[in-house]
Structure formats: C-alpha cells, structure tokens
Design a protein around this motif. Structure first.
Motif, PDB file in Angstrom:
ATOM      1  N   CYS A   1      35.079  51.354  43.108  1.00 39.02           N
ATOM      2  CA  CYS A   1      34.728  50.022  43.627  1.00 39.02           C
ATOM      3  C   CYS A   1      34.370  50.143  45.107  1.00 39.02           C
ATOM      4  O   CYS A   1      35.078  50.819  45.873  1.00 39.02           O
ATOM      5  CB  CYS A   1      35.922  49.086  43.459  1.00 39.02           C
ATOM      6  SG  CYS A   1      35.625  47.485  44.212  1.00 39.02           S
TER       7      CYS A   1
ATOM      8  N   CYS B   1      37.546  47.776  46.710  1.00 42.67           N
ATOM      9  CA  CYS B   1      38.976  48.152  46.610  1.00 42.67           C
ATOM     10  C   CYS B   1      39.166  49.616  46.261  1.00 42.67           C
ATOM     11  O   CYS B   1      40.287  50.092  46.100  1.00 42.67           O
ATOM     12  CB  CYS B   1      39.664  47.247  45.590  1.00 42.67           C
ATOM     13  SG  CYS B   1      39.252  47.648  43.879  1.00 42.67           S
TER      14      CYS B   1
ATOM     15  N   CYS C   1      33.544  45.724  39.497  1.00 45.08           N
ATOM     16  CA  CYS C   1      34.867  46.358  39.440  1.00 45.08           C
ATOM     17  C   CYS C   1      35.781  45.531  38.525  1.00 45.08           C
ATOM     18  O   CYS C   1      35.826  44.297  38.647  1.00 45.08           O
ATOM     19  CB  CYS C   1      35.427  46.399  40.867  1.00 45.08           C
ATOM     20  SG  CYS C   1      37.185  46.738  40.973  1.00 45.08           S
TER      21      CYS C   1
ATOM     22  N   CYS D   1      38.874  45.361  38.633  1.00 44.63           N
ATOM     23  CA  CYS D   1      40.040  44.804  39.346  1.00 44.63           C
ATOM     24  C   CYS D   1      39.672  43.640  40.228  1.00 44.63           C
ATOM     25  O   CYS D   1      40.336  42.614  40.242  1.00 44.63           O
ATOM     26  CB  CYS D   1      40.665  45.890  40.236  1.00 44.63           C
ATOM     27  SG  CYS D   1      41.344  47.194  39.262  1.00 44.63           S
ATOM     28  N   CYS D   2      38.590  43.811  41.009  1.00 47.34           N
ATOM     29  CA  CYS D   2      38.352  42.737  42.003  1.00 47.34           C
ATOM     30  C   CYS D   2      36.980  42.106  41.871  1.00 47.34           C
ATOM     31  O   CYS D   2      36.625  41.219  42.649  1.00 47.34           O
ATOM     32  CB  CYS D   2      38.523  43.295  43.420  1.00 47.34           C
ATOM     33  SG  CYS D   2      37.162  44.355  43.932  1.00 47.34           S
TER      34      CYS D   2
HETATM   35 ZN    ZN Z   1      37.460  46.478  43.215  1.00 50.92          ZN
END
Ligand code: ZN
Ligand code: BV8
Length: 260
Positions: free
Chosen positions: A135, A138, A164, A166-167
């Motif tokens: 990413c 992050c 990404c 996650c984020c």
């Molecule tokens: Zn991320």
C-alpha cells in the motif's frame, strides 16, 4: 585494470583460491534472458518516457495508472523469460562453494527473480522486487494474481492500481524509485558481504545508479580483487583489477568453471 576477453590463468587462480565471493549484479545479467536493460528505450504507452522518468514517486503520483501498468507489463514479460547460463553459473558456483565451507553472496540491483529461479540464494535486492506490492499509504503488503498481459504487446489502456484491503489507498510496486532510500538491511548486508569478501565480482551494471554502484568500492578498503563482467566499459571499470569484456551468459560459466 586489465581488460580481457576471456578468463585467463590469473583470473582462474584468483577464482580457485576465493572462499568468500561477493557478487553485485545489474540489469545486464538478465539481458540474455530477453529482459530489456534499464537504459534501453521504452515502447508502447511508455515510449515517450525514459525508465528513469517512470521509476519515480512523482510519476506515480502524477499518473498512477500509467506507472502501475508499466510495472504489471514488466512483470508479465518476466513471467515469459527464463534464467540464462549466467544466472545458472552463479547458482552452481554458490552451491559448490557452500559445500566446501565457503560462501558466495549475491546482491542484485535487479527487481526480477531470475537469480532465484536459477536456484541461487540472493542476499539482497537493493532496489526491491517487481513482484512485491504494498500500500502506498500504510505499506501493508499485498499479494496479487499474475498480470494478464501476454508480456509482448504493451497494453492499449493503462489500468488503475488496486486499492489496499486495509485502508483503501492505492497499491504501489515494491521497488525502490529514484529519490527513495534503499532498504537499509539490504544495503548493510551487501556492504558487510563486500567488506568480508576475498573476491568481488560486478556483473552487468553500468555503475550509474547510486548508492548501489559505489558498493564495490568497499572492496578497495582491504585490497580485495575486483572483477567486472560487462561487454562495455562502465562508470566503475577504472577501479577493477580485471574487466572481462563479454556477455555474462558466456563469461560467468567460464569463471565458475575455473573455480572447480
Ligand atoms: Zn493501506
Ligand atoms: C537515492 C527499481 C537518496 C525501479 C531502480 C546525481 C548524481 C548521483 C546520484 C544521483 C544524482 N541525482 C540523483 C541521484 C540519485 C539516484 C541516481 O543514482 N540517479 C542516477 C541515474 C544518476 N539514485 C537514487 O535516487 C536512489 N536513491 O539516492 O536516495 C535519498 C537519500 C536520503 C533520503 C531519501 C533519498 C535510488 C536508486 C534506485 C532506482 N531504482 N530500479 C525499477 O526497476 O523500475 S534503478 C534501475 O537502474 C534498475 O534497478 C537497475 O538495476 C539500475 C541500474 O541500472 P543497471 O542495473 O546498471 O542497468 P543499466 O541498464 O544501467 O546497465 C546495464 C549494463 O549491463 C550496461 O553496463 C551494459 O553494458 C551491461 N550489459 C548489457 N548486456 C550484458 C551486459 N552485461 C553483461 N552481460 C550482458 N549480456
């Protein structure tokens, strides 16, 4: 500096006596596998750019899809090629030296996996790996399926980098761009290997890109012999003890053979 077009008895005895060999490789070692070197011109979507223009955070920020697609297309090209006799020669030499209680470390500027696919263990990828994605925000690593491109014709349209998990920010290639720091661990491991080596072999690099290109100079601290394998003169030829002027696909098997 002695310029040779073949492995002579002097190099042969240096190589036979070596127990701790440090190798630094560049794009030239993959050239005979059909991987364009970094200096070669771009084609297709990217023909109006140089690799140095594209391999930057600024280019990615400006046009993420164009840069992302360049890397995905380069990945697909790498999936079509095989390691060449230069990669295999280093892998065999590394194996034999280890069996004899010695060591041959390979640090590469290349972002491909051809050393590994030839069976060698790589100490450090100084400029990262084209097959690693993370990413941009992050830094969460991301596993992706292989690109669909056939590795030959550049795609007509660029694709957006995925988000990404996650984020939600965009993924980026896991390579070191110009203006970015090299991975500290990779740099330190390579520096230590060259400092502790009793022979340093620099293959297939123009010696233009810093700070990787200066690493072989660490060999001068202890007077460790330096051999360059490159069909052309480079930025670092002058500090070499021997310059083997020929393609690594021919020269490295001859060097490895003389180590037997
Ligand atoms: Zn991320
Ligand atoms: C940093 C990943 C600082 C991406 C790559 C002015 C002066 C000095 C330095 C600089 C400067 N301005 C800017 C800099 C720094 C810059 C730099 O060195 N620029 C150069 C162009 C002047 N360096 C950086 O930005 C580095 N980071 O300095 O950070 C910093 C400090 C503090 C805080 C933050 C930052 C990061 C550099 C890494 C860039 N990323 N790759 C990607 O792949 O897309 S570099 C890229 O070039 C490739 O990885 C490649 O490995 C590398 C070097 O090229 P070579 O491997 O040498 O390949 P090349 O095509 O040049 O040559 C091929 C050779 O093979 C030739 O010699 C040819 O003769 C030979 N050959 C051909 N066929 C064969 C062969 N040899 C053997 N057998 C054959 N058959």
């Amino acid at each position: 500096m002695r310029i040779l077009d073949e492995v002579n008895h002097e190099i042969g005895s240096l190589v036979r006596a070596a127990r701790r060999v440090a190798v630094l490789s560049g794009a030239g070692i993959s050239a005979e596998s059909g991987v364009p070197t970094f200096r070669e011109v771009q084609t297709g979507l990217w023909e109006r750019f140089s690799a140095e223009d594209l391999a930057t955070g600024e280019a990615f920020a400006h046009d993420p899809a164009l840069v992302w697609t360049w890397y995905r297309w380069r990945q697909s090209l790498l999936l079509q090629v095989e390691p060449n006799p230069g990669h295999s020669a280093l892998a065999g030499w590394q194996r034999r030296l280890r069996e004899a209680g010695g060591e041959l470390s390979i640090a590469t500027q290349n972002v491909d996996d051809l050393h590994e696919r030839a069976g060698a263990e790589v100490l450090a990828h100084l400029h990262g790996s084209i097959f690693a994605h993370r990413c941009a925000e992050c830094s969460e690593p991301a596993e992706l399926a292989a690109p669909e491109y056939d590795g030959l014709e550049p795609p007509e349209q660029p694709e957006q980098p995925p988000a990404c998990a996650c984020c939600g920010s965009s993924l980026r290639p896991g390579v070191v761009w110009f203006g970015e720091m090299l991975p500290l661990k990779a740099f330190e491991l390579t520096s230590d290997a060259i400092r502790q080596a009793d022979l340093v072999v620099v293959v297939g690099t123009s010696g233009l890109v810093q700070p990787a290109a200066s690493l072989p100079l660490l060999a001068l601290e202890r007077g460790t012999p330096l051999i360059e394998v490159n069909p052309e003169e480079t930025e670092i030829s002058e500090v070499m003890d021997y310059c083997l002027r020929g393609p690594s696909g021919t020269m490295l098997p001859a060097v490895a053979e003389s180590a037997r």
